[in-house]
Design a protein around this motif. Structure first.
Motif, PDB file in Angstrom:
ATOM      1  N   ARG A 159     -53.800  55.447  -3.157  1.00 14.33           N
ATOM      2  CA  ARG A 159     -52.360  55.231  -3.192  1.00 14.33           C
ATOM      3  C   ARG A 159     -51.682  55.868  -1.978  1.00 14.33           C
ATOM      4  N   GLU A 160     -52.095  57.084  -1.637  1.00 12.07           N
ATOM      5  CA  GLU A 160     -51.510  57.758  -0.475  1.00 12.07           C
ATOM      6  C   GLU A 160     -51.836  57.009   0.812  1.00 12.07           C
ATOM      7  N   ALA A 161     -53.045  56.423   0.874  1.00 11.63           N
ATOM      8  CA  ALA A 161     -53.410  55.650   2.066  1.00 11.63           C
ATOM      9  C   ALA A 161     -52.518  54.419   2.201  1.00 11.63           C
ATOM     10  N   ARG A 162     -52.219  53.773   1.080  1.00 13.81           N
ATOM     11  CA  ARG A 162     -51.337  52.606   1.132  1.00 13.81           C
ATOM     12  C   ARG A 162     -49.933  53.007   1.587  1.00 13.81           C
ATOM     13  N   VAL A 163     -49.459  54.140   1.081  1.00 18.96           N
ATOM     14  CA  VAL A 163     -48.137  54.617   1.490  1.00 18.96           C
ATOM     15  C   VAL A 163     -48.133  54.934   2.985  1.00 18.96           C
ATOM     16  N   HIS A 164     -49.217  55.588   3.441  1.00 14.63           N
ATOM     17  CA  HIS A 164     -49.305  55.926   4.868  1.00 14.63           C
ATOM     18  C   HIS A 164     -49.329  54.665   5.722  1.00 14.63           C
ATOM     19  N   HIS A 167     -45.849  53.278   5.951  1.00 14.53           N
ATOM     20  CA  HIS A 167     -45.036  54.046   6.887  1.00 14.53           C
ATOM     21  C   HIS A 167     -45.427  53.738   8.330  1.00 14.53           C
ATOM     22  N   ALA A 168     -46.745  53.624   8.568  1.00 16.49           N
ATOM     23  CA  ALA A 168     -47.202  53.323   9.929  1.00 16.49           C
ATOM     24  C   ALA A 168     -46.723  51.940  10.368  1.00 16.49           C
ATOM     25  N   ALA A 169     -46.762  50.974   9.432  1.00 13.65           N
ATOM     26  CA  ALA A 169     -46.282  49.638   9.770  1.00 13.65           C
ATOM     27  C   ALA A 169     -44.787  49.658  10.084  1.00 13.65           C
ATOM     28  N   GLU A 170     -44.033  50.444   9.331  1.00 13.98           N
ATOM     29  CA  GLU A 170     -42.598  50.564   9.581  1.00 13.98           C
ATOM     30  C   GLU A 170     -42.338  51.202  10.947  1.00 13.98           C
ATOM     31  N   GLN A 171     -43.140  52.202  11.295  1.00 16.75           N
ATOM     32  CA  GLN A 171     -42.977  52.846  12.598  1.00 16.75           C
ATOM     33  C   GLN A 171     -43.309  51.883  13.732  1.00 16.75           C
ATOM     34  N   ARG A 172     -44.371  51.076  13.539  1.00 16.87           N
ATOM     35  CA  ARG A 172     -44.714  50.086  14.567  1.00 16.87           C
ATOM     36  C   ARG A 172     -43.595  49.053  14.723  1.00 16.87           C
ATOM     37  N   LEU A 173     -43.023  48.646  13.588  1.00 19.17           N
ATOM     38  CA  LEU A 173     -41.927  47.685  13.650  1.00 19.17           C
ATOM     39  C   LEU A 173     -40.720  48.288  14.349  1.00 19.17           C
ATOM     40  N   GLN A 174     -40.427  49.547  14.043  1.00 18.80           N
ATOM     41  CA  GLN A 174     -39.288  50.202  14.691  1.00 18.80           C
ATOM     42  C   GLN A 174     -39.519  50.354  16.192  1.00 18.80           C
ATOM     43  N   ALA A 175     -40.759  50.698  16.566  1.00 15.87           N
ATOM     44  CA  ALA A 175     -41.082  50.829  17.991  1.00 15.87           C
ATOM     45  C   ALA A 175     -40.937  49.488  18.704  1.00 15.87           C
ATOM     46  N   GLU A 176     -41.338  48.401  18.025  1.00 15.84           N
ATOM     47  CA  GLU A 176     -41.214  47.083  18.643  1.00 15.84           C
ATOM     48  C   GLU A 176     -39.741  46.697  18.797  1.00 15.84           C
ATOM     49  N   ARG A 177     -38.935  47.027  17.792  1.00 10.67           N
ATOM     50  CA  ARG A 177     -37.504  46.753  17.910  1.00 10.67           C
ATOM     51  C   ARG A 177     -36.892  47.527  19.075  1.00 10.67           C
TER      52      ARG A 177
END
Length: 374
Positions: A159-164, A167-177
């Protein structure tokens, strides 16, 4: 209309707890009923204990340690009534699993160890054959405790891996934006500076030098067309996957200098970087730094000449843009793009300095790695 993207469905935790409670109660009840002397050992009280062990599971999320302690004590009380044997670890499997799943692994191991130790002690000192310790009993209890702890920890880590990952996907999306925002700022800012400059030239030349006015308007048209092209490219990236095509690299620096030259600025380009040496991200960032630097020269410097030098020195990419204009002054504010360039370079593991050049004018120097993994 496009179909909505599929949303992952998750099971309601309350449903999971109810199912786990029912399974726990049913398993203990089945073990009680399977006792060869169930008529003598298994009365209504035994089945009430089975229901109680299951009911405790319903509180496992709110108070996992309390559930574990009460379950262990309940096992001891159960045996004081001499009900049908159900094993020491079996009734506490759900409680041990829950404690491990909810970040109380030490409590889970401790509770399981107490059950195994008490079971081993009384089986060792027992006087009847039924109470005598056998290797099978010991192995079964240890295996149940170990399996419950391991499963709880595995579920929690998963579960923690899925949450991580989320979060990592959100950070990648934010970096791309952020990258897209920087690119739009660089492109539009540069082209608008060219448009403003040539519009001024055209306005002054109308009626006096129509050829110059037409030439200036042609440059305005080209800059406008380039801006629209970049906007369309950006829209394609936004509509496509995150890892879309990289923006223009250093190969486009000469073309980038042409509008500045047409505006009357002498631009000297010294580009000495072997093809394929740079990562795509480094190549694109170097292009954007040159673009933003030329934009700032056109906007603020009142310069007549600018030199662009990009070379590989000691395993690093060193980029310099210097002009002969007014140098550092009040026009150089955070909105001029210097801070954006500095941030872009820092994210790639480099450094950028900007300020007055020794011989006058202004200079931007960027030091970048050749590759992101080196």
């Amino acid at each position: 209309m496009s179909e909505p993207s599929a949303v992952p469905r998750t099971v309601d935790p309350r449903v999971t707890d109810v199912v786990l409670a029912l399974v726990m109660a049913l398993v203990v009840a089945v073990v009680i009923a399977a006792d060869p002397e169930a008529v003598r050992h298994a009365g209504p009280g035994a089945y009430l204990f089975a229901a109680g062990f299951g009911a405790l599971v319903l509180m496992r999320r709110r108070a996992p340690r309390t559930v574990l302690v009460v379950t262990v004590l309940g096992v001891f009380v159960y045996y004081t009534f001499q009900f049908a044997p159900i094993g020491m670890a079996l009734p506490a499997v759900a409680a041990i699993y829950s404690a491990a799943e909810l970040r109380h692994t030490g409590w889970a191991i401790g509770g399981g160890a107490v059950l195994v130790a008490v079971s081993t002690y009384y089986r060792t000192v027992g006087n009847t054959p039924e109470e005598h310790l056998t290797p099978y009993d010991l192995v079964t209890n240890v295996a149940l405790v170990a399996a419950a702890v391991a499963l709880g920890v595995a579920v929690r880590l998963s579960r923690e891996a899925r949450v991580h990952e989320a979060h990592a996907a959100e950070q990648r999306l934010q970096a791309e934006r952020l990258r897209i925002a920087r690119d739009l700022h660089d492109v539009i800012g540069h082209n608008l500076s060219v448009i403003a400059l040539h519009s001024g030239v055209a306005a002054e030349a109308v009626g006096r030098d129509d050829d110059a006015a037409r030439g200036a308007l042609e440059h305005v048209r080209e800059a406008t067309s380039g801006t629209l092209h970049e906007l369309r490219s950006t829209v394609r990236v936004l509509r496509g996957p995150v890892d879309g095509p990289a923006p223009t690299g250093l190969a486009g620096v000469d073309a980038l200098a042409n509008p500045a030259r047409a505006a009357g600025l002498a631009v000297d380009v010294d580009l000495d970087v072997p093809p394929g040496l740079l990562d795509g991200a480094i190549d694109a960032a170097a292009y954007r730094i040159v673009q933003e630097s030329l934009t700032n020269v056109l906007r603020h410097a009142a310069a007549t000449r600018v030199a662009v030098s990009v070379r590989v020195t000691d395993g690093r990419l060193v980029l310099r843009v210097s002009d002969d204009g007014r140098g550092a002054g009040p026009d150089l504010v955070p909105g001029s793009g210097i801070s954006g360039m500095r941030e872009r370079v820092a994210l790639l593991g480099g450094a950028l300095t900007a300020g007055a050049a020794p011989g006058g004018g202004f200079r931007v120097v960027a030091d970048l790695p050749l590759r992101l993994d080196g």
